[in-house]
Scaffold this active site. Structure first.
Site, short mmCIF file in Angstrom:
data_model
loop_
_atom_site.label_atom_id
_atom_site.label_comp_id
_atom_site.label_asym_id
_atom_site.label_seq_id
_atom_site.Cartn_x
_atom_site.Cartn_y
_atom_site.Cartn_z
N LYS A 15 0.83 -1.21 0.00
CA LYS A 15 0.00 0.00 0.00
C LYS A 15 0.87 1.27 0.00
O LYS A 15 2.07 1.22 0.28
CB LYS A 15 -0.94 -0.04 1.21
CG LYS A 15 -1.98 -1.17 1.13
CD LYS A 15 -2.94 -1.10 2.32
CE LYS A 15 -4.01 -2.17 2.23
NZ LYS A 15 -4.98 -2.10 3.37
N ARG A 17 2.55 -6.58 8.79
CA ARG A 17 1.89 -5.43 9.43
C ARG A 17 2.52 -5.10 10.79
O ARG A 17 2.61 -3.93 11.16
CB ARG A 17 0.39 -5.71 9.55
CG ARG A 17 -0.31 -5.50 8.20
CD ARG A 17 -1.72 -5.99 8.20
NE ARG A 17 -2.46 -5.56 7.01
CZ ARG A 17 -3.64 -6.04 6.66
NH1 ARG A 17 -4.22 -6.98 7.38
NH2 ARG A 17 -4.25 -5.59 5.57
N ASN A 27 -2.08 0.35 6.80
CA ASN A 27 -1.55 -0.92 7.32
C ASN A 27 -0.69 -1.70 6.32
O ASN A 27 -0.63 -2.92 6.35
CB ASN A 27 -2.68 -1.77 7.89
CG ASN A 27 -3.72 -2.13 6.85
OD1 ASN A 27 -3.61 -1.72 5.70
ND2 ASN A 27 -4.70 -2.91 7.24
P1 GDP Z 1 -7.94 -6.69 5.72
O1 GDP Z 1 -8.58 -7.82 4.94
O2 GDP Z 1 -7.11 -7.19 6.87
O3 GDP Z 1 -7.17 -5.75 4.84
O4 GDP Z 1 -9.12 -5.85 6.42
P2 GDP Z 1 -10.60 -5.43 5.95
O5 GDP Z 1 -11.02 -6.19 4.72
O6 GDP Z 1 -11.47 -5.50 7.16
O7 GDP Z 1 -10.44 -3.89 5.59
C1 GDP Z 1 -9.87 -3.49 4.36
C2 GDP Z 1 -8.96 -2.31 4.61
O8 GDP Z 1 -9.74 -1.21 5.06
C3 GDP Z 1 -7.93 -2.51 5.73
O9 GDP Z 1 -6.78 -3.21 5.32
C4 GDP Z 1 -7.62 -1.08 6.12
O10 GDP Z 1 -6.70 -0.45 5.20
C5 GDP Z 1 -8.99 -0.43 5.98
N1 GDP Z 1 -9.68 -0.38 7.27
C6 GDP Z 1 -10.27 -1.42 7.93
N2 GDP Z 1 -10.78 -1.01 9.09
C7 GDP Z 1 -10.52 0.32 9.18
C8 GDP Z 1 -10.81 1.31 10.17
O11 GDP Z 1 -11.42 1.05 11.21
N3 GDP Z 1 -10.38 2.59 9.88
C9 GDP Z 1 -9.71 2.89 8.73
N4 GDP Z 1 -9.32 4.17 8.52
N5 GDP Z 1 -9.43 1.98 7.79
C10 GDP Z 1 -9.82 0.71 8.02
#
Ligand code: GDP
Length: 141
Positions: free
Chosen positions: A11, A104, A114
């Protein structure tokens, strides 16, 4: 049977901080092979479509803003059970909860910024790989 390819994105936070090489090295040390890679800056439309599943989430606008804020590096990676192996290698979404030695834990700034994306299913891995790479660029599958 689980597929052997998955899609990752280094990212904009990690790419901009000059961590792409270290992250690629870590993934190669864990046994992943690069099958496709490019460096690009996503448009708002591209980031919005890629993360469309999160459209209703409160962080969606912030996520699209972040993912378009600078260059990123999508890659198709190959390894046995690639999706689950890469999810293990990147760690929890929030770096504060990520296991030691994960991408991470080592490189993410926060839950939003992240460092790395990884597909969460074989179906999404195929869809996401096709999102970034054309049929003619397929070195996998
Ligand atoms: P991942 O599969 O571990 O990447 O997580 P998710 O699919 O739940 O979320 C996708 C992406 O959205 C994450 O990798 C973060 O970059 C972003 N994201 C998720 N939760 C949050 C949050 O609470 N706040 C913010 N700003 N970004 C978030």
């Amino acid at each position: 049977m689980a597929g052997n390819t998955t899609l990752t994105i280094i990212k904009p936070d990690a790419f901009g901080a000059g961590k792409a090489g270290k992250i690629v090295a870590l993934l190669e040390e864990k046994g992943f092979t690069i099958k496709a890679a490019r460096v690009m800056q996503l448009t708002k439309a591209q980031a919005g479509e890629f993360y469309a599943i999160h459209r209703e989430r409160p962080f969606y606008a912030e996520l699209v803003q972040f993912m378009t804020s600078g260059p990123c590096m999508p890659m198709v990676l190959e390894k046995a059970s690639a999706v689950s192996a890469l999810r293990d290698a990147i760690g929890a979404t929030d770096p504060a909860e990520a296991a030691a030695g994960t991408v991470r834990k080592l490189y993410a700034e926060s839950k939003g910024r992240n460092a790395i994306h990884a597909s969460d299913s074989d179906e999404n891995a195929q869809r996401e790989a096709r999102f970034f790479f054309a049929e003619t660029e397929l070195l996998w599958g």
